[in-house]
Scaffold this motif. Structure first.
Motif, PDB file in Angstrom:
ATOM      1  N   VAL A  47      41.310  47.681  36.306  1.00 24.86           N
ATOM      2  CA  VAL A  47      40.583  47.979  37.540  1.00 24.86           C
ATOM      3  C   VAL A  47      39.085  48.039  37.274  1.00 24.86           C
ATOM      4  CG1 VAL A  47      40.167  49.725  39.323  1.00 24.86           C
ATOM      5  CG2 VAL A  47      42.506  49.137  38.663  1.00 24.86           C
ATOM      6  N   ALA A  48      38.696  48.680  36.184  1.00 26.02           N
ATOM      7  CA  ALA A  48      37.273  48.831  35.880  1.00 26.02           C
ATOM      8  C   ALA A  48      36.593  47.482  35.703  1.00 26.02           C
ATOM      9  CB  ALA A  48      37.085  49.692  34.631  1.00 26.02           C
ATOM     10  N   ILE A  49      37.206  46.600  34.942  1.00 24.91           N
ATOM     11  CA  ILE A  49      36.542  45.326  34.689  1.00 24.91           C
ATOM     12  C   ILE A  49      36.479  44.471  35.954  1.00 24.91           C
ATOM     13  CG2 ILE A  49      38.494  43.924  33.917  1.00 24.91           C
ATOM     14  CD1 ILE A  49      36.530  43.015  31.623  1.00 24.91           C
ATOM     15  N   CYS A  50      37.460  44.578  36.814  1.00 24.92           N
ATOM     16  CA  CYS A  50      37.449  43.786  38.040  1.00 24.92           C
ATOM     17  C   CYS A  50      36.547  44.384  39.120  1.00 24.92           C
ATOM     18  CB  CYS A  50      38.866  43.644  38.578  1.00 24.92           C
ATOM     19  SG  CYS A  50      39.902  42.597  37.536  1.00 24.92           S
ATOM     20  N   GLN A  51      36.465  45.676  39.166  1.00 17.78           N
ATOM     21  CA  GLN A  51      35.671  46.320  40.201  1.00 17.78           C
ATOM     22  C   GLN A  51      34.192  46.433  39.850  1.00 17.78           C
ATOM     23  OE1 GLN A  51      36.769  47.422  43.340  1.00 17.78           O
ATOM     24  NE2 GLN A  51      38.534  46.195  42.723  1.00 17.78           N
ATOM     25  N   PHE A  52      33.879  46.550  38.566  1.00 14.61           N
ATOM     26  CA  PHE A  52      32.507  46.830  38.179  1.00 14.61           C
ATOM     27  C   PHE A  52      31.817  45.684  37.439  1.00 14.61           C
ATOM     28  CE2 PHE A  52      34.747  50.978  38.279  1.00 14.61           C
ATOM     29  CZ  PHE A  52      34.131  51.451  39.414  1.00 14.61           C
ATOM     30  N   SER A  53      32.395  44.516  37.495  1.00 16.69           N
ATOM     31  CA  SER A  53      31.737  43.348  36.888  1.00 16.69           C
ATOM     32  C   SER A  53      31.886  42.176  37.832  1.00 16.69           C
ATOM     33  CB  SER A  53      32.366  43.013  35.537  1.00 16.69           C
ATOM     34  OG  SER A  53      33.638  42.421  35.725  1.00 16.69           O
ATOM     35  N   ASN A  54      31.141  41.144  37.584  1.00 17.96           N
ATOM     36  CA  ASN A  54      31.238  39.943  38.405  1.00 17.96           C
ATOM     37  C   ASN A  54      32.247  38.952  37.836  1.00 17.96           C
ATOM     38  OD1 ASN A  54      29.304  40.763  40.261  1.00 17.96           O
ATOM     39  ND2 ASN A  54      27.635  40.064  38.964  1.00 17.96           N
ATOM     40  N   ARG A  55      32.990  39.376  36.831  1.00 12.96           N
ATOM     41  CA  ARG A  55      33.929  38.498  36.160  1.00 12.96           C
ATOM     42  C   ARG A  55      35.043  38.009  37.082  1.00 12.96           C
ATOM     43  NH1 ARG A  55      38.416  39.790  31.910  1.00 12.96           N
ATOM     44  NH2 ARG A  55      38.691  37.746  31.046  1.00 12.96           N
ATOM     45  N   CYS A  56      35.441  38.810  38.015  1.00 13.15           N
ATOM     46  CA  CYS A  56      36.606  38.482  38.856  1.00 13.15           C
ATOM     47  C   CYS A  56      36.222  37.962  40.235  1.00 13.15           C
ATOM     48  CB  CYS A  56      37.489  39.712  39.004  1.00 13.15           C
ATOM     49  SG  CYS A  56      38.100  40.310  37.418  1.00 13.15           S
ATOM     50  N   ASN A  57      34.963  37.899  40.520  1.00  8.89           N
ATOM     51  CA  ASN A  57      34.530  37.467  41.855  1.00  8.89           C
ATOM     52  C   ASN A  57      34.223  36.004  41.910  1.00  8.89           C
ATOM     53  OD1 ASN A  57      34.766  40.062  42.773  1.00  8.89           O
ATOM     54  ND2 ASN A  57      32.665  40.568  42.295  1.00  8.89           N
TER      55      ASN A  57
END
Length: 67
Positions: free
Chosen positions: A57-67
């Motif tokens: 959740v942290a990496i997807c919510q707080f980075s642009n990696r998943c957008n």
């Protein structure tokens, strides 16, 4: 769980976490990777799943990696 094992599990989770469309999907994918990573190294699978879920959740919510 040793610090070394926790570090490996966290690194595997953050590196391999596949983002989903919702927070639930992100948590589930992270939990699966975290549990699998700790199982490989004979660690506590439950702890690995929790750490993985938080990491996913942290990496997807707080980075642009998943957008």
């Amino acid at each position: 769980m040793s610090i070394k094992l926790a570090s490996v599990a966290l690194a595997a989770t953050l590196g391999l976490a596949a983002c989903g469309d919702t927070i639930g999907e992100q948590a589930l994918s992270g939990a699966v990777v975290g549990a699998a990573g700790t199982a490989i190294f004979n660690g506590d699978v439950g702890t690995g799943a929790v750490v993985g879920a938080v990491g996913g959740v942290a990496i997807c919510q707080f980075s642009n990696r998943c957008n």
